[in-house]
Write an enzyme that holds these catalytic residues in place. Structure first.
Site, short mmCIF file in Angstrom:
data_model
loop_
_atom_site.label_atom_id
_atom_site.label_comp_id
_atom_site.label_asym_id
_atom_site.label_seq_id
_atom_site.Cartn_x
_atom_site.Cartn_y
_atom_site.Cartn_z
CE LYS A 126 -3.82 -2.37 2.28
NZ LYS A 126 -4.47 -2.74 3.55
CG ASP A 150 -9.64 0.12 5.67
OD1 ASP A 150 -9.58 -0.12 4.45
OD2 ASP A 150 -8.90 -0.42 6.52
CD GLN A 208 -3.24 -4.44 6.61
OE1 GLN A 208 -3.14 -3.48 5.87
NE2 GLN A 208 -4.00 -5.48 6.30
#
Ligand code: NAD
Length: 291
Positions: A50, A117, A94
């Site tokens: 990412k 997210d 994460q």
């Protein structure tokens, strides 16, 4: 019939190009902060991927690596600081987190307008009230939003069509249902307790499969001419050979469907591109004081 392959990389490249162009119109380069706790090998690789893609797209990206034994209070303190930092536009924690940390408490602590997210309850509410997409403050989860971008890239319109999703996770199935509804599809959400799954999937003009079971969907479960989006990623162990990544959809479905995403190389590349698009979206909303 042999289905058209809906390849992810060109659609992801278009999404990234758009993100890069929008970022260049902002006063400051958008910054994505990634937070990783512990050294789970998959998380190490995802976070590195990412960050690399963020930098390639011209965004600033910083990774905070915290030790496995980090307490929930320490992680929440970091999020409080990142929430308050005007230089930080997007925050991604994460998952999975170590077992002693309450994931929900952590995800709820990310400021909604930095929640790239799209997991914060405020963003879930915005998704279900139609406040995502261009000019809107809401941020939606990356995989389902990336799927919508893929359909858009290939000129596939869901409005008025029967869309069936198999899998009801918070990560994929549920938010995808909201996005499809916002795009005027008639939506059915199927799951592990659905009776006669094949009868439900055969109704679909668009079939989305996010289960995590190798080749769950076979040709007789598919309406001729349907568009199939295979989200599943499964490792198929083969005697004497390297394991192969396969989806939830059997390859013979290509004989029945009109279009199909490959695994790998379909939905996967869209997810990471959408994360960066969400970071730029977050920066735009913050710059406009919309949040
Ligand atoms: P999950 O385990 O959270 O959810 C799976 C869902 O499938 C559940 O809602 C369950 O009800 C349903 N299900 C299980 N067995 C079923 C059955 N026999 N029939 C019908 N439904 C059934 O999984 P997830 O996080 O949503 O991920 C699903 C798959 O998608 C996994 O393979 C994952 O690796 C993959 N994935 C891929 C990407 C990507 O970027 N390509 C992103 C996220 C997830």
């Amino acid at each position: 019939m042999s289905a058209t392959l809906l390849a992810g990389p060109p659609a992801a490249a278009a999404l990234l190009e758009d993100a890069r162009a929008r970022a260049s119109r902002l006063a400051r380069v958008p910054q994505l902060v990634l937070v990783r706790v512990g050294d789970d090998p998959a998380s190490v690789s995802y976070v590195a991927g990412k960050q690399k893609k963020a930098r390639e797209t011209g965004l600033q990206s910083h990774v905070h690596v915290l030790p496995e034994q980090t307490t929930q209070a320490e992680l929440l303190a970091l999020l409080t600081a990142l929430n308050a930092d005007p230089e930080v536009n997007g925050i991604l924690v994460q998952l999975p987190l170590p077992g002693h940390i309450d994931e929900k408490a952590v995800l709820d602590a990310v400021r909604p307008d930095k929640d790239v997210d799209g997991f914060h309850p405020v963003n879930v509410g915005r998704l279900w009230s139609g406040q995502v997409g261009s000019g809107q403050p809401g941020l939606a989860p990356c995989t389902p939003q990336g799927i919508m971008a893929l359909l858009d890239f290939y000129g596939l319109t869901v409005a008025g069509k029967r869309a069936v999703i198999v899998g009801r996770s918070q990560l994929v199935g549920r938010p995808l249902a909201g996005l499809l509804l916002n795009a005027d599809a008639t939506v059915t959400l199927a799951h592990s307790r659905t009776a006669d799954l094949a009868a439900v999937t055969r109704e679909a003009d668009f079939l989305f499969v996010a289960v995590g079971r190798t080749h769950l969907i076979t040709p007789e479960m598919v309406k001729p001419g349907a568009v199939i989006i295979d989200v599943g990623i499964n490792r198929l162990e083969r005697e004497g050979q390297k394991a192969k990544l396969v989806g939830d959809v059997h390859p013979d479905v290509a004989q029945v469907a009109s279009a199909l995403t490959p695994v790998p190389g379909g939905v996967g590349p869209m997810t990471i591109a959408q994360l960066l698009a969400n970071t730029v979206r977050a920066a735009e909303v913050q710059a406009a004081g919309q949040a």
